[in-house]
Structure formats: structure tokens, C-alpha cells
Scaffold this active site. Structure first.
Site, PDB file in Angstrom:
ATOM      1  N   ASN A  10     -25.933   1.675 -25.602  1.00  0.00           N
ATOM      2  CA  ASN A  10     -24.758   1.567 -25.279  1.00  0.00           C
ATOM      3  C   ASN A  10     -24.239   2.589 -24.300  1.00  0.00           C
ATOM      4  O   ASN A  10     -24.144   3.788 -24.839  1.00  0.00           O
ATOM      5  CB  ASN A  10     -23.739   1.433 -26.471  1.00  0.00           C
ATOM      6  CG  ASN A  10     -22.305   1.303 -26.063  1.00  0.00           C
ATOM      7  OD1 ASN A  10     -22.011   1.244 -24.609  1.00  0.00           O
ATOM      8  ND2 ASN A  10     -21.449   1.321 -26.832  1.00  0.00           N
ATOM      9  N   LYS A  12     -21.675   3.222 -22.250  1.00  0.00           N
ATOM     10  CA  LYS A  12     -20.343   3.492 -22.316  1.00  0.00           C
ATOM     11  C   LYS A  12     -19.951   3.768 -20.859  1.00  0.00           C
ATOM     12  O   LYS A  12     -20.400   3.142 -19.946  1.00  0.00           O
ATOM     13  CB  LYS A  12     -19.892   4.434 -23.440  1.00  0.00           C
ATOM     14  CG  LYS A  12     -20.500   4.073 -24.571  1.00  0.00           C
ATOM     15  CD  LYS A  12     -19.808   4.969 -25.772  1.00  0.00           C
ATOM     16  CE  LYS A  12     -20.499   4.863 -27.004  1.00  0.00           C
ATOM     17  NZ  LYS A  12     -19.884   5.496 -28.160  1.00  0.00           N
ATOM     18  N   HIS A  98     -16.144  -3.100 -29.920  1.00  0.00           N
ATOM     19  CA  HIS A  98     -16.462  -1.860 -30.218  1.00  0.00           C
ATOM     20  C   HIS A  98     -15.169  -1.154 -30.724  1.00  0.00           C
ATOM     21  O   HIS A  98     -13.986  -1.341 -30.176  1.00  0.00           O
ATOM     22  CB  HIS A  98     -16.966  -1.250 -28.953  1.00  0.00           C
ATOM     23  CG  HIS A  98     -17.630   0.093 -29.158  1.00  0.00           C
ATOM     24  ND1 HIS A  98     -16.931   1.083 -29.098  1.00  0.00           N
ATOM     25  CD2 HIS A  98     -19.150   0.367 -29.493  1.00  0.00           C
ATOM     26  CE1 HIS A  98     -17.971   2.089 -29.573  1.00  0.00           C
ATOM     27  NE2 HIS A  98     -19.241   1.604 -29.595  1.00  0.00           N
ATOM     28  N   GLU A 100     -14.304   1.812 -29.834  1.00  0.00           N
ATOM     29  CA  GLU A 100     -13.242   2.329 -28.880  1.00  0.00           C
ATOM     30  C   GLU A 100     -12.537   1.274 -28.250  1.00  0.00           C
ATOM     31  O   GLU A 100     -11.503   1.989 -27.691  1.00  0.00           O
ATOM     32  CB  GLU A 100     -14.412   2.933 -27.816  1.00  0.00           C
ATOM     33  CG  GLU A 100     -15.110   4.309 -28.280  1.00  0.00           C
ATOM     34  CD  GLU A 100     -16.564   4.521 -28.150  1.00  0.00           C
ATOM     35  OE1 GLU A 100     -16.996   4.174 -26.773  1.00  0.00           O
ATOM     36  OE2 GLU A 100     -17.154   5.296 -28.577  1.00  0.00           O
ATOM     37  N   GLU A 170     -20.694  -0.148 -37.347  1.00  0.00           N
ATOM     38  CA  GLU A 170     -20.436   1.004 -36.847  1.00  0.00           C
ATOM     39  C   GLU A 170     -19.057   1.620 -37.458  1.00  0.00           C
ATOM     40  O   GLU A 170     -18.135   1.332 -37.011  1.00  0.00           O
ATOM     41  CB  GLU A 170     -20.032   0.941 -35.489  1.00  0.00           C
ATOM     42  CG  GLU A 170     -21.277   0.434 -34.744  1.00  0.00           C
ATOM     43  CD  GLU A 170     -21.402   0.947 -33.319  1.00  0.00           C
ATOM     44  OE1 GLU A 170     -22.282   1.475 -32.772  1.00  0.00           O
ATOM     45  OE2 GLU A 170     -20.177   0.760 -32.518  1.00  0.00           O
ATOM     46  N   GLY A 176     -20.089   8.991 -32.387  1.00  0.00           N
ATOM     47  CA  GLY A 176     -20.000  10.200 -31.486  1.00  0.00           C
ATOM     48  C   GLY A 176     -19.505  11.596 -32.018  1.00  0.00           C
ATOM     49  O   GLY A 176     -19.064  12.444 -31.564  1.00  0.00           O
ATOM     50  N   SER A 215     -23.870   7.721 -34.451  1.00  0.00           N
ATOM     51  CA  SER A 215     -24.578   8.924 -34.436  1.00  0.00           C
ATOM     52  C   SER A 215     -26.177   8.666 -34.888  1.00  0.00           C
ATOM     53  O   SER A 215     -26.582   9.551 -35.505  1.00  0.00           O
ATOM     54  CB  SER A 215     -23.980  10.115 -35.545  1.00  0.00           C
ATOM     55  OG  SER A 215     -22.682  10.478 -34.777  1.00  0.00           O
TER      56      SER A 215
HETATM   57  P1  PGA Z   1     -22.985   7.097 -30.784  1.00  0.00           P
HETATM   58  O1  PGA Z   1     -22.452   5.740 -30.383  1.00  0.00           O
HETATM   59  O2  PGA Z   1     -24.423   6.785 -31.143  1.00  0.00           O
HETATM   60  O3  PGA Z   1     -22.782   8.133 -29.618  1.00  0.00           O
HETATM   61  O4  PGA Z   1     -22.181   7.707 -32.243  1.00  0.00           O
HETATM   62  C1  PGA Z   1     -22.607   4.580 -31.009  1.00  0.00           C
HETATM   63  C2  PGA Z   1     -21.744   3.622 -30.401  1.00  0.00           C
HETATM   64  O5  PGA Z   1     -20.532   3.836 -30.087  1.00  0.00           O
HETATM   65  O6  PGA Z   1     -22.143   2.330 -30.153  1.00  0.00           O
END
Ligand code: PGA
Length: 255
Positions: A10, A12, A98, A100, A170, A176, A215
């Protein structure tokens, strides 16, 4: 040994045009070098670069897809992308819900449900994200939250649509942040998610791939992918360099 593992990158809003094309080309090389269909590599680039990334990946088994999609096929929805737009440029899947989107852009469950339904209707594969916040986890509401996020999807799903669905667990607090859920937490959440599908579809519900996200890094991935209820990973940060993604790919191949 696992039969099939999905590693979904992903990206982003992290990469520009050239880095997206270069990294997609490198991922493609990784796959052709290993020549092993067990590990599927999926990439969700910025929507603006979908078609160029799709061109780089053409002729390979890698899939490209969207990070979100609107529930209507066309219309006055400034800033949105339709499932038809994604399909037009060779997209094969779309991420919906997601954290976010849910927490930064305030997409409520109703909007997320409509978006997910549109993806299923379009024939794209759906990566449906669920996960609890830290506050919800600390007040023992994890299962309640997962059940609420999953219910509208499971309720409306038919057995024909079942193979289109992939769930990504998640935990919001792990995305993140460098914080990763414990292996026990991941197992419990994935088992709970699978139980929601099993309750409606019986054994077929057990086949829904459940990815872990939050992460994921080369240092923690071997333990995570070894868990029986984990079918792969949705990877943000560690998918932005070839070195770290290559290590995840190697770990997946060995699992
Ligand atoms: P990350 O993001 O691996 O940077 O924690 C995962 C995601 O948001 O899908």
C-alpha cells in the site's frame, strides 16, 4: 507450508511517478526471479499512477489496484475514483475501509459499506480493512468493533462473491507507528474474523484470506506469517523500498 500468501504493498501517497514505476519494475523482477506462484505481489499505487504501474506490470502475475473507490460508477463526485476507472486502467482489486480513510477522512461505516458493495459488484477483488483503535482495545471492545465492521459485508455477501473477499486486520494503533500487535492478539483477531465468515458460509468461510497490517517489517514478519490464520500482509512503510520488500517476499516464500 502455506499454499498461497498475498503481499499487498500500500503505497498510500508516498511515491511520485518515477519511483512508483521503478519500484513496480523491481517488484516484478523479484517475482520473475523466484518464479514461485505461492507468493502473490499486489500493489496499490497512488490512483494517478495506476495506469503507468499497470503498464510496467503487464505480462506478469503481479496485480495492481486502488486504495479506495466510490460507490457510484460516474457522476459529480470531485476527488473520487470509481471502480470502473480502476478497471479501465487494468486494476484488479481495491482496498476499502483503510483506517486512514475511516479516521483521517471520517468515512463512516455506511460509506465504507457502500464502497465495499460497489467493489464487489464491479468484480474487482476487495481488500476490506478492519481494526480497532487503542482506546477500543484497552476497553476490551476489539471483537465488538470487528463484528460491527464486518457485519454489513458478511450479511450482504453471497457464496458467489465470497472468493472476491480478502480481509485485512489492521489495528489502528499499529499502522505507521512501529508498534506491532502481539502474535496472540493477531491470532485472536484473525480467528474472530474467520468465525464471522464461517458462521454464514461454513467451511467455505474459512478460505477467506485474512492479511495482517500494521508496522509489518522484515524483523517481525517471520513470526506473523507463521501464524496459521494469517494469509499475508498489507504493507505500508516496508513496501516503499525494494530492500525491505524483498526481505518480506523471501520470508513469505520460506513460510
Ligand atoms: P504500515 O502501514 O505498514 O506503514 O504500518 C500499513 C497500512 O496502512 O496498510
Amino acid at each position: 507450508m502455506k499454499q498461497k500468501i498475498i503481499l499487498c504493498a500500500n503505497w498510500k501517497m508516498a511515491l511520485g511517478r518515477e519511483p512508483s514505476k521503478v519500484l513496480a519494475g523491481a517488484f516484478k523482477g523479484l517475482q520473475s526471479k523466484s518464479n514461485n506462484p505461492k507468493v502473490e505481489v499486489w500493489i496499490a499505487p497512488s490512483a494517478v499512477f495506476l495506469s503507468e504501474v499497470a503498464a510496467v506490470l503487464s505480462g506478469s502475475a503481479l496485480k495492481v489496484g486502488g486504495q479506495n473507490a466510490h460507490w457510484e460508477l460516474a457522476g459529480a463526485f470531485t476527488g473520487e475514483t470509481s471502480t470502473g476507472n480502476i478497471k479501465d486502467v487494468g486494476g484488479e482489486f481495491c482496498i476499502i475501509g483503510h483506517s486512514e480513510r475511516r479516521h483521517i477522512f471520517m468515512e463512516d461505516q455506511e460509506a465504507v459499506t457502500k464502497r465495499a458493495a460497489a467493489v464487489l459488484k464491479s468484480g474487482l477483488q476487495l481488500i476490506y480493512c478492519v481494526g480497532e483503535t487503542l482506546e477500543e482495545r484497552e476497553s476490551s471492545k476489539t471483537n465488538q468493533v470487528l463484528a460491527l465492521q464486518l457485519a454489513p459485508i458478511v450479511e450482504n455477501l453471497t457464496s458467489n462473491g465470497l472468493p472476491q473477499v480478502i480481509v485485512a486486520y489492521e489495528p489502528v494503533w499499529a499502522i505507521g507507528t512501529g508498534k506491532v500487535a502481539s502474535l496472540d492478539d493477531i491470532t485472536q483477531a484473525h480467528d474472530f474474523i474467520l468465525a464471522q465468515f464461517r458462521a454464514k458460509f461454513g467451511n467455505a468461510g474459512r478460505q477467506v484470506p485474512v492479511l495482517y497490517g500494521g508496522s509489518v517489517k522484515p524483523e517481525n514478519f517471520a513470526g506473523i506469517i507463521a501464524l496459521p490464520a494469517v494469509s499475508g500482509a498489507l504493507v505500508g512503510g516496508a513496501s516503499l523500498t525494494f530492500e525491505s520488500f524483498q526481505m518480506l517476499h523471501m520470508i513469505a516464500l520460506d513460510s
